[in-house]
Design a protein around this motif. Structure first.
Motif, short mmCIF file in Angstrom:
data_model
loop_
_atom_site.label_atom_id
_atom_site.label_comp_id
_atom_site.label_asym_id
_atom_site.label_seq_id
_atom_site.Cartn_x
_atom_site.Cartn_y
_atom_site.Cartn_z
N ARG A 9 53.00 45.68 0.39
CA ARG A 9 51.58 45.68 0.75
C ARG A 9 50.81 45.08 -0.42
O ARG A 9 50.82 45.63 -1.53
CB ARG A 9 51.10 47.10 1.05
CG ARG A 9 49.61 47.18 1.39
CD ARG A 9 49.17 48.62 1.66
NE ARG A 9 47.73 48.70 1.82
CZ ARG A 9 47.06 48.48 2.95
NH1 ARG A 9 47.74 48.16 4.04
NH2 ARG A 9 45.75 48.57 3.00
N ILE A 10 50.16 43.94 -0.17
CA ILE A 10 49.45 43.23 -1.23
C ILE A 10 48.00 43.04 -0.80
O ILE A 10 47.73 42.49 0.28
CB ILE A 10 50.10 41.87 -1.53
CG1 ILE A 10 51.55 42.06 -1.99
CG2 ILE A 10 49.30 41.13 -2.60
CD1 ILE A 10 52.31 40.78 -2.17
N THR A 11 47.09 43.52 -1.62
CA THR A 11 45.66 43.33 -1.39
C THR A 11 45.03 42.81 -2.68
O THR A 11 45.72 42.61 -3.69
CB THR A 11 44.98 44.65 -0.99
OG1 THR A 11 44.87 45.50 -2.14
CG2 THR A 11 45.76 45.38 0.10
N ASN A 12 43.72 42.62 -2.65
CA ASN A 12 43.02 42.21 -3.87
C ASN A 12 42.94 43.34 -4.88
O ASN A 12 42.54 43.12 -6.03
CB ASN A 12 41.61 41.74 -3.53
CG ASN A 12 41.60 40.43 -2.78
OD1 ASN A 12 42.52 39.62 -2.91
ND2 ASN A 12 40.56 40.19 -1.98
N GLU A 13 43.31 44.56 -4.46
CA GLU A 13 43.20 45.73 -5.32
C GLU A 13 44.54 46.27 -5.79
O GLU A 13 44.63 46.86 -6.87
CB GLU A 13 42.45 46.84 -4.58
CG GLU A 13 41.04 46.44 -4.19
CD GLU A 13 40.41 47.33 -3.13
OE1 GLU A 13 39.18 47.33 -3.02
OE2 GLU A 13 41.16 48.02 -2.42
N THR A 56 54.01 50.41 -7.73
CA THR A 56 52.63 50.08 -7.41
C THR A 56 51.90 49.60 -8.67
O THR A 56 51.98 50.23 -9.71
CB THR A 56 51.87 51.29 -6.84
OG1 THR A 56 52.54 51.76 -5.68
CG2 THR A 56 50.44 50.92 -6.47
N ILE A 57 51.21 48.47 -8.53
CA ILE A 57 50.30 47.97 -9.55
C ILE A 57 48.91 47.96 -8.92
O ILE A 57 48.69 47.27 -7.92
CB ILE A 57 50.68 46.55 -10.02
CG1 ILE A 57 52.09 46.55 -10.62
CG2 ILE A 57 49.67 46.04 -11.04
CD1 ILE A 57 52.61 45.17 -10.95
N GLY A 58 48.02 48.76 -9.46
CA GLY A 58 46.70 48.88 -8.86
C GLY A 58 45.58 48.77 -9.88
O GLY A 58 45.83 48.69 -11.10
N THR A 67 45.01 52.77 -5.57
CA THR A 67 46.45 52.87 -5.85
C THR A 67 47.10 53.94 -4.97
O THR A 67 48.15 53.70 -4.36
CB THR A 67 46.66 53.21 -7.33
OG1 THR A 67 46.21 52.10 -8.13
CG2 THR A 67 48.13 53.49 -7.63
N ILE A 68 46.48 55.10 -4.90
CA ILE A 68 47.05 56.20 -4.11
C ILE A 68 46.99 55.90 -2.62
O ILE A 68 47.96 56.09 -1.88
CB ILE A 68 46.32 57.51 -4.46
CG1 ILE A 68 46.65 57.92 -5.90
CG2 ILE A 68 46.69 58.62 -3.49
CD1 ILE A 68 45.81 59.05 -6.45
N GLU A 69 45.84 55.40 -2.15
CA GLU A 69 45.68 55.10 -0.73
C GLU A 69 46.69 54.05 -0.25
O GLU A 69 47.38 54.24 0.76
CB GLU A 69 44.27 54.60 -0.47
CG GLU A 69 44.02 54.14 0.97
CD GLU A 69 42.63 53.58 1.13
OE1 GLU A 69 41.88 54.11 1.97
OE2 GLU A 69 42.28 52.60 0.43
N ASP A 70 46.79 52.94 -0.97
CA ASP A 70 47.67 51.86 -0.52
C ASP A 70 49.14 52.24 -0.63
O ASP A 70 49.97 51.82 0.18
CB ASP A 70 47.39 50.59 -1.31
CG ASP A 70 46.09 49.91 -0.87
OD1 ASP A 70 45.47 50.40 0.10
OD2 ASP A 70 45.70 48.90 -1.48
#
Length: 208
Positions: A9-13, A56-58, A67-70
């Motif tokens: 899962r990759i987002t801008n955040e 995870t990198i957030g 970070t926790i949500e994604d």
């Protein structure tokens, strides 16, 4: 049949990678940058009997929320993918777990219908601190279950039956950790193969 999944899962955040084996032995490699959350995800692997890798990198320079949500969304998607058509599973699972003065009940239905009910005391201390790094807000626990349940497409009830000794401030660490352990044990039962089911999908509809 292998019941495994790999989700990115990759987002801008955030950037999240989750690898899951439902038929593992409880091995975990967890790294989200939020120490307490890592500790909780380790509970899912250990008490669920799953092999679980989470990387995870957030944007922790803002806070731990994204970070926790994604991570929870990716973890839920991994469970949904690894379960496939859900043929042969028990489908339902429940557990009541004590942790010292705290008692928590979790009940799960791998129904394909996302629905989460979460009841915990409103008197928890606002934050739990991990070993290092950003704090884990206790208010995010409900959001973890909602995000996980939505992505995993399951029905889940998590209820804190006893939060602490009468008149005492609840220990937020115990209240949250007992929830993760109860959910893990309920998931373990629900995702396990039912030897009496002859490989059928456990629904009169024929699909879940």
């Amino acid at each position: 049949m292998s019941r495994t999944a790999r989700i990115e899962r990759i987002t801008n955040e955030t950037k999240v990678v989750v690898e899951l084996d439902l038929d593992g032995t409880g091995k975990a490699e967890i790294g989200t940058g939020v120490g307490f959350f890592d500790h909780m995800l380790n509970q899912i692997a250990r008490h669920g009997g799953y092999d679980l890798t989470v990387r995870t990198i957030g944007d922790l320079e803002i806070d731990a929320h994204h970070t926790i949500e994604d991570t929870a969304l990716a973890l839920g998607a991994a469970f949904d993918s690894a379960l496939g058509d859900k043929a042969g599973i028990r489908r339902y699972g429940s557990a009541t777990v004590p942790m010292d003065e705290v008692l928590v009940r979790a009940a799960i239905d791998l129904s394909g219908r996302p629905y989460v009910v979460h009841d915990e005391p409103a008197t928890l201390a606002p934050y739990i601190f991990g070993n290092a790094g950003p704090v884990y807000p206790t208010s995010l626990t409900r959001h973890v279950w909602e995000s996980f349940g939505q992505a995993a497409r399951l029905t889940m009830h998590v209820t804190v039956l006893r939060e602490g000794r009468p008149g005492a401030q609840p220990d937020a660490h115990h209240v949250v950790e007992a929830q993760f352990k109860a959910v893990s044990r309920a998931l373990r039962e629900a995702t396990s193969i039912d030897p009496r089911n002859s490989g059928a999908v456990p629904s009169t509809k024929g699909v879940l």
